[in-house]
Each structure stands twice: as C-alpha cells, then as structure tokens.
Design an enzyme around this catalytic site. Sequence first.
Site, PDB file in Angstrom:
ATOM      1  N   HIS A 132       0.838  -1.208   0.000  1.00 47.12           N
ATOM      2  CA  HIS A 132       0.000   0.000   0.000  1.00 47.12           C
ATOM      3  C   HIS A 132       0.868   1.251   0.000  1.00 47.12           C
ATOM      4  O   HIS A 132       1.874   1.294   0.701  1.00 47.12           O
ATOM      5  CB  HIS A 132      -0.827   0.084   1.290  1.00 47.12           C
ATOM      6  CG  HIS A 132      -2.000  -0.819   1.350  1.00 47.12           C
ATOM      7  ND1 HIS A 132      -1.893  -2.161   1.572  1.00 47.12           N
ATOM      8  CD2 HIS A 132      -3.322  -0.557   1.244  1.00 47.12           C
ATOM      9  CE1 HIS A 132      -3.104  -2.691   1.605  1.00 47.12           C
ATOM     10  NE2 HIS A 132      -3.991  -1.733   1.413  1.00 47.12           N
ATOM     11  N   ASN A 163       8.440  -3.465   3.199  1.00 45.18           N
ATOM     12  CA  ASN A 163       7.039  -3.263   3.586  1.00 45.18           C
ATOM     13  C   ASN A 163       6.782  -3.600   5.047  1.00 45.18           C
ATOM     14  O   ASN A 163       6.103  -2.853   5.748  1.00 45.18           O
ATOM     15  CB  ASN A 163       6.156  -4.134   2.671  1.00 45.18           C
ATOM     16  CG  ASN A 163       4.677  -3.962   2.962  1.00 45.18           C
ATOM     17  OD1 ASN A 163       4.229  -2.874   3.325  1.00 45.18           O
ATOM     18  ND2 ASN A 163       3.912  -5.033   2.807  1.00 45.18           N
ATOM     19  N   GLU A 258      13.229  15.095  -4.853  1.00 42.48           N
ATOM     20  CA  GLU A 258      12.885  15.869  -6.056  1.00 42.48           C
ATOM     21  C   GLU A 258      13.878  15.566  -7.181  1.00 42.48           C
ATOM     22  O   GLU A 258      13.489  15.399  -8.342  1.00 42.48           O
ATOM     23  CB  GLU A 258      12.866  17.376  -5.745  1.00 42.48           C
ATOM     24  CG  GLU A 258      11.666  17.780  -4.887  1.00 42.48           C
ATOM     25  CD  GLU A 258      11.493  19.293  -4.767  1.00 42.48           C
ATOM     26  OE1 GLU A 258      12.473  20.029  -5.007  1.00 42.48           O
ATOM     27  OE2 GLU A 258      10.381  19.728  -4.418  1.00 42.48           O
ATOM     28  N   ASP A 264       8.109  18.087  -8.074  1.00 41.54           N
ATOM     29  CA  ASP A 264       8.282  19.270  -7.233  1.00 41.54           C
ATOM     30  C   ASP A 264       7.260  19.184  -6.108  1.00 41.54           C
ATOM     31  O   ASP A 264       6.048  19.232  -6.351  1.00 41.54           O
ATOM     32  CB  ASP A 264       8.090  20.551  -8.065  1.00 41.54           C
ATOM     33  CG  ASP A 264       8.426  21.816  -7.284  1.00 41.54           C
ATOM     34  OD1 ASP A 264       8.807  21.719  -6.098  1.00 41.54           O
ATOM     35  OD2 ASP A 264       8.300  22.913  -7.873  1.00 41.54           O
ATOM     36  N   GLN A 274       9.753  26.912   1.154  1.00 42.67           N
ATOM     37  CA  GLN A 274       9.957  25.636   0.456  1.00 42.67           C
ATOM     38  C   GLN A 274      11.449  25.282   0.417  1.00 42.67           C
ATOM     39  O   GLN A 274      11.842  24.148   0.726  1.00 42.67           O
ATOM     40  CB  GLN A 274       9.418  25.775  -0.970  1.00 42.67           C
ATOM     41  CG  GLN A 274       8.942  24.486  -1.587  1.00 42.67           C
ATOM     42  CD  GLN A 274       8.425  24.710  -3.015  1.00 42.67           C
ATOM     43  OE1 GLN A 274       8.774  23.961  -3.910  1.00 42.67           O
ATOM     44  NE2 GLN A 274       7.590  25.698  -3.235  1.00 42.67           N
TER      45      GLN A 274
END
Length: 284
Positions: A132, A163, A258, A264, A274
Amino acid sequence: MGYEVQRRGAIAARIRSRWYLAAVGCLLLLLVGCNLLLKPPATISVHLALGNPSNATASPLSPDNYLMVKPEYTLSYNNSKRIPNWVSWQLNESWLGTVRRSNDFRPDDQLPAEWYRVLPTDYNGSGFDRGHLAPSGDRTNTPDANSATFLMTNILPQSKANNQGPWQQLESDCRSLVRQGKELYIVAGGYGKKRVLTKGSIVVPAYTWKVIVVLDRLNAGSRAINEQTRVIAVSVPNFEGIRETDWQTYRVSVDAIEAATGYDFLTNVPVGVQAVLERRVDTQ
Ligand code: MN
Ligand code: MN
C-alpha cells in the site's frame, strides 16, 4: 436642423454606451473564466493541499501521469509502469477509527476502460508484497474508506523486508503523531526500476520514497506551514535484508527526492519556505 443633429448625437452616444457595457461585460466574464481555469489544483482535493507534485491531469491523453481524485486519497497513475507515480493523502484523527482491515484487493474500475487494470493475482508468486502507499491503517474511520486503500491503483510491488520492516514502522509512527494531535500531509511513491513482474508487466521500483509534513494546526493546509515545520523524507531500498533496519536510517532531504523523481513537492508553500524545508534532513 439643429434638433436633428442633437437627436442623432444622443442616439450615437446611447449606442456607444451599450457597446461599452457589452465590452466591459465580456471582459469581466473573461477574467472570471481565466481565474477559474488558473485556480491551483489544491482546490480539487484536500489531499492536494500542498500541491500536485507532477502536475498530473485527469486526461486519458496523459496515461503516464493520470490524476485520480478519490475521497480518501489522490494519485498520479502510470499506465506504462502499471503502478502509481505517487499517492497523496491527508492524515488527522478524523480518518482514524476502529474499522478492521478489509483486505479486498481489487482492480480499479475508475481507470479508462481501454487500459489494462492490474489484478491482485498479478502479484502472486512474484515474491513481492502488494504494498500500500496510502496504508489501510490510515483509513479506519469507515468500511468504505478502508476498502478504498485496497484498489490496485494504490499498490506497488514492495519487498517484504521494506514493507514489513522500516516502511511499516514509519507508518505506525505517523499515526502516533496524529494521536498526539498533529495533522500530516503525506506523499509516497517509488522510483527506479528493479525489474518487471511477468504477470501484468508491472514495474518494481528500486526505491520507495515518502514525504511527510507534520502540522500543529488542523485543517489549515499549507497556511499552517512555516520554516520551523517538521518535514520527514525517506528513500528506502526495495530490497530484502533490511527488515530490522530503522526507518530513520533512510532519511534524506526533500531536495534529494525531487532530484531522483523529477517531481516538485510543496508547491503551494512560498518558495523561500519551500527552499528551507526541502534542504533540511529530519533529525527528531
Ligand atoms: Mn504496507
Ligand atoms: Mn519543491
């Protein structure tokens, strides 16, 4: 004669003023129309409050960056890789309840009809978990919300160690933060290509990554963010042999994710804030 000129002048002025009104009206309509078109995608869903990392659109003409907005989470689907590029979701106490894990993995019938829909059985015998992105444990408020996390568009092939080891620990620690009164905005996905599953031609990413923004104020979205806001980013190898490793070992900057993904993040946060948040690596 003089009266006739005056009358013609008055009629001309009236016509001019009508044209003027019509022109102003058109301009206003145009401005309203542009404003609606240019509104950021954040308004589409609470799960995109911090931005749309790949500028995904809900057009079948962009099959490898296809936006799917659901009540429980929002995602960008990649029809060539047959996994999501990313899934984004809000997590606060309103999403947590006592509903049991529904376990009803199933194809997503919201995909365009002509596309292949990944089946839960495509993962059988592959050695990989149906991993998931938005976890079942983050949607326990209603049976429908929990069931939505089992759509195959929210799933990618994840090594059992990833996981069931550090990834699961981090998910659980996120819910602990929520129980302490925090609100989280989470985006997660995979990057790189480890291999392709025989059944369903599903790409197995080399790494799974996650960006978590931890907010003290509820329901304020990006307005609650400042330079002191805690941001946790991880990049976890999608390998075996890491089950006992702490998730903290895999912390990186948002800038690193990124660079690896080309996305972004935090685009709805002012660029100065940011930049500060994205170069910091969490140490808490
Ligand atoms: Mn999992
Ligand atoms: Mn960014």
